[in-house]
Motif scaffolding. Structure first.
Motif, PDB file in Angstrom:
ATOM      1  N   PRO A 410      92.404  -0.597  79.493  1.00  0.00           N
ATOM      2  CA  PRO A 410      93.817  -0.219  79.328  1.00  0.00           C
ATOM      3  C   PRO A 410      94.721  -0.892  80.353  1.00  0.00           C
ATOM      4  CG  PRO A 410      92.624   1.537  80.417  1.00  0.00           C
ATOM      5  CD  PRO A 410      91.598   0.500  80.045  1.00  0.00           C
ATOM      6  N   VAL A 411      94.953  -2.179  80.163  1.00  0.00           N
ATOM      7  CA  VAL A 411      95.719  -2.989  81.111  1.00  0.00           C
ATOM      8  C   VAL A 411      96.956  -3.539  80.391  1.00  0.00           C
ATOM      9  CG1 VAL A 411      95.664  -5.067  82.540  1.00  0.00           C
ATOM     10  CG2 VAL A 411      93.646  -3.593  82.394  1.00  0.00           C
ATOM     11  N   ASP A 412      98.068  -3.604  81.097  1.00  0.00           N
ATOM     12  CA  ASP A 412      99.290  -4.175  80.526  1.00  0.00           C
ATOM     13  C   ASP A 412      99.195  -5.694  80.466  1.00  0.00           C
ATOM     14  OD1 ASP A 412     100.106  -1.584  80.637  1.00  0.00           O
ATOM     15  OD2 ASP A 412     101.594  -1.874  82.219  1.00  0.00           O
ATOM     16  N   GLY A 413      99.863  -6.283  79.483  1.00  0.00           N
ATOM     17  CA  GLY A 413      99.970  -7.730  79.397  1.00  0.00           C
ATOM     18  C   GLY A 413     101.285  -8.196  80.000  1.00  0.00           C
ATOM     19  N   ARG A 414     101.545  -9.493  79.867  1.00  0.00           N
ATOM     20  CA  ARG A 414     102.791 -10.039  80.430  1.00  0.00           C
ATOM     21  C   ARG A 414     103.364 -11.110  79.510  1.00  0.00           C
ATOM     22  NH1 ARG A 414     102.196 -15.067  82.872  1.00  0.00           N
ATOM     23  NH2 ARG A 414     100.025 -15.752  83.134  1.00  0.00           N
ATOM     24  N   LEU A 415     104.677 -11.233  79.556  1.00  0.00           N
ATOM     25  CA  LEU A 415     105.384 -12.252  78.781  1.00  0.00           C
ATOM     26  C   LEU A 415     105.303 -13.582  79.511  1.00  0.00           C
ATOM     27  CD1 LEU A 415     107.332 -12.748  76.321  1.00  0.00           C
ATOM     28  CD2 LEU A 415     109.193 -12.440  77.978  1.00  0.00           C
ATOM     29  N   ILE A 416     105.003 -14.658  78.762  1.00  0.00           N
ATOM     30  CA  ILE A 416     105.026 -16.007  79.328  1.00  0.00           C
ATOM     31  C   ILE A 416     106.372 -16.661  79.073  1.00  0.00           C
ATOM     32  CG2 ILE A 416     104.039 -18.323  79.176  1.00  0.00           C
ATOM     33  CD1 ILE A 416     101.363 -17.026  78.488  1.00  0.00           C
ATOM     34  N   ASP A 425     111.940 -19.402  66.098  1.00  0.00           N
ATOM     35  CA  ASP A 425     111.877 -18.524  67.263  1.00  0.00           C
ATOM     36  C   ASP A 425     110.422 -18.461  67.700  1.00  0.00           C
ATOM     37  OD1 ASP A 425     114.732 -17.115  67.066  1.00  0.00           O
ATOM     38  OD2 ASP A 425     113.838 -17.099  65.062  1.00  0.00           O
ATOM     39  N   ALA A 426     110.181 -18.423  69.016  1.00  0.00           N
ATOM     40  CA  ALA A 426     108.806 -18.450  69.505  1.00  0.00           C
ATOM     41  C   ALA A 426     108.645 -17.538  70.708  1.00  0.00           C
ATOM     42  CB  ALA A 426     108.391 -19.880  69.868  1.00  0.00           C
ATOM     43  N   VAL A 427     107.442 -17.012  70.851  1.00  0.00           N
ATOM     44  CA  VAL A 427     107.113 -16.173  71.994  1.00  0.00           C
ATOM     45  C   VAL A 427     105.676 -16.457  72.402  1.00  0.00           C
ATOM     46  CG1 VAL A 427     106.327 -14.220  70.583  1.00  0.00           C
ATOM     47  CG2 VAL A 427     107.124 -13.816  72.920  1.00  0.00           C
ATOM     48  N   ALA A 428     105.394 -16.366  73.687  1.00  0.00           N
ATOM     49  CA  ALA A 428     104.030 -16.522  74.204  1.00  0.00           C
ATOM     50  C   ALA A 428     103.799 -15.449  75.253  1.00  0.00           C
ATOM     51  CB  ALA A 428     103.832 -17.913  74.810  1.00  0.00           C
TER      52      ALA A 428
END
Length: 611
Positions: A410-416, A425-428
């Motif tokens: 249960p760990v948070d991720g992060r926006l690149i 439109d793009a997201v990583a």
């Protein structure tokens, strides 16, 4: 008044014991609530009769719930009609609770009693349910307190032995409660409502300004975008209901909290997070539902603020069209293109885990196209249902990558990066720490008629990597698939994968998902090394749903999986193109349509798009 007449005629009995967890009143085999017929607790689907003590006491909880609503209805009917029989019956219910409540023992849903029942209650098996129920009865009391027909001492007993005693039960383990949780939101609502009804300024102040009061929750339990921190829209609205109850009680006592910006954002957030057709994604312990189901809740917002979007939704159910956006604190990226029937949207769920109601699903992707949800999150099953734990709360049930067939930590991720350009439109995003020594990265690029999805895995050791995609649509049959030698795995959710077939040595695979009306989505899957492709069914929103899935599996220290979803296949010519895995680690996806070529390049950081 008509409802109150029926309640008086029925003369409901007040149970002489506390109830059990409402979720125990269900058939775990069919994931449905039971029905009480002819003195039996029956499953409406399989017909099985349940006679165990836990089920019986869960039914007692349902009776208490009904009495809570009945007393409030009677009090409201008396308030507008002044018919004595309504007040008399409501007083009888409240008076009986005042007699019984001090005799009941604190208990919880696990069978613990007394001080050991930390989250327990007396009338109910949870302090949460004590709080929810006493709000209705405090409102009833507020309306009834001036009734001249009350017996001598009756008012004092109701206030002392029921209303105040209930708050003492709720507050007895206050130091141990999580101040952020939705339970505390309801505790505050109960304290504010009882405090207002009894004229207890200290109780109201604790609900608003205490160390775990509403103002503290505004600061710590709601994201900057207005979403409840547990990351599920079901619990968002559940918490919002309690927040509004607190605000209304405070306002009745001259304290106006409607100027708090966070309260307004809590109404705006669900409109921003719904699919274009109004369906709410079932993140974490969420439910498959439409935002239209909550439209009545927006009447408060429409009456409180001069906000055109909130008012339009309350009046007509209209959801405003929105551009692509990243909700950074919630950890959700929404890519949106088109309008109306041509609307397409993709979600990358990368952020905060969501506490107790979170699921191990970092870097999950969801997709909407053709007026419907195509790739989905299964949300939750009934909490008593074993599959809620063995399936819904496992990583394999979600559209992400599973390492060594075990669920994520249960760990948070992060926006690149979040980038936009003409027509795309793009997201990583990245997730580190969900598996020891493994980094996951995913990039989505949405065009008007295509979605490019690139998933990178880098590990410090050889691992098994399973890339998954779950749909609500049965794909057209793919060629070359044969029955496997056995199940993929016997635990971690894999035991619920059924109807399996597989194909070895896959580098590229094409699937068609029919949308109806001659339209379909064409998905082309690519792996940078030969993989095993597996198809079958998992569990959908309901236990009986057979939801198709596709899985690409391979072993190694690194992998790149690519999915190109052509969203406009029908009368249009599907996009052509190719995928290249460059030696330097960059993945290049070419889309060619009508003489134009778009190239998506990603090496793990910001997505680059060019012609």
């Amino acid at each position: 008044i008509r409802s109150a007449e029926g309640i008086v005629a029925e003369s409901l009995s007040v149970p002489e014991e506390g109830g059990q967890w409402i979720y125990y009143y269900a058939c775990p085999a069919d994931n449905v609530s039971l029905a009480f017929r002819e003195g039996k607790h029956l499953c409406p689907r399989c017909g099985k009769s349940y006679s165990d003590e836990r089920t019986r006491l869960a039914h007692v909880t349902m009776l208490h719930n009904r009495l809570d609503s009945a007393a409030l209805t009677l009090a409201q009917a008396w308030h507008v009609s002044r018919r004595e029989e309504f007040a008399r019956e409501a007083f009888r219910i409240l008076g009986r609770y005042a007699e019984l409540y001090p005799t009941w023992e604190r208990h919880d849903r696990w069978g613990r009693k007394g001080l050991l029942a930390v989250i327990g209650g007396r009338r109910y098996c949870q302090s949460l349910d004590e709080a929810v129920g006493v709000i209705k009865l405090a409102k009833a009391w507020d309306l009834l307190a001036s009734w001249p027909g009350a017996a001598p001492g009756g008012r004092e007993r109701i206030e002392r032995d029921f209303l105040r005693a209930t708050m003492a039960t709720i507050y007895s383990h206050y130091a141990l409660y999580d101040g952020r949780n939705n339970h505390m939101t309801w505790f505050n609502a109960a304290a504010a409502t009882v405090g207002a009804a009894l004229g207890d300024a200290e109780m109201l102040d604790r609900a608003l300004n205490g160390s775990k009061g509403l103002r503290s929750q505004f600061a710590g339990s709601v994201t900057a975008e207005g979403l409840w921190y547990e990351g599920t829209l079901s619990y968002h609205f559940y918490a919002l209901e309690a927040v509004v109850a607190t605000v209304q009680a405070a306002r009745a006592c001259g304290v106006d909290l409607t100027g708090e910006a966070v309260l307004r954002r809590m109404y705006a957030a669900p409109l921003q997070l719904a699919w274009p057709n109004g369906q709410l994604p079932a993140f974490n312990d969420g439910d498959a539902a439409s935002i239209g189901n909550y439209r009545r809740a927006y009447a408060f917002a429409a009456q409180t603020w001069d906000d055109p979007a909130l008012r339009r939704f309350a009046e007509s159910g209209e959801i405003p069209p929105l551009p692509s956006a990243v909700y950074r604190e919630a950890g959700l990226a929404y890519l949106r293109r088109g309008r109306g029937a041509d609307a397409v949207a993709a979600i990358l769920d990368y952020g905060q885990h969501g506490g107790h109601h979170g699921h191990p699903d970092k870097l999950q992707m969801l997709l909407y196209a053709g007026g419907r949800e195509v790739f989905f999150d299964p949300g939750r099953l009934t909490y008593r249902c074993p599959e809620h734990t063995t399936w819904s709360r496992q990583s394999v049930a979600h559209n992400t990558v599973v390492i060594d067939r075990a669920s994520q930590a249960p760990v948070d991720g992060r926006l690149i990066a979040f980038t936009q350009g003409p027509g795309w439109d793009a997201v990583a995003a990245a997730a580190e720490g969900v598996y020891r020594g493994v980094e996951l990265r995913r990039a989505l690029t949405l065009f008007d008629d295509a979605l490019v999805d690139i998933f990178r895995v880098e590990a410090k050791r050889a691992v098994t990597m399973d890339w998954l995609l779950h749909s609500l649509i049965t794909p057209a049959r793919a060629e070359g698939f044969l029955p496997p030698a056995g199940p993929l795995h016997k635990e971690g959710g894999y035991q619920h994968l059924r109807d399996l077939s597989q194909r070895e040595g896959v580098r590229e695979l094409s699937l068609d998902w029919p949308l109806g009306g001659g339209r379909r989505i064409r998905t082309r899957l690519f792996s940078d090394a030969p993989a095993t492709a597996v198809m079958g069914t998992g569990i959908g929103y309901q236990l009986t749903d057979k939801a198709p899935f596709v899985l690409l599996s391979r072993r190694g220290e690194r992998a790149v999986f690519v999915a190109v979803h052509d969203l406009g296949v029908g009368e249009n010519v599907p996009a052509e193109g190719a995928v290249r895995f460059e030696a330097g680690g960059e993945t290049v996806v070419e889309l060619r349509r009508q003489g134009r070529t778009a190239r998506v390049r990603w090496a793990g950081e910001e997505v680059r798009v060019g012609e």
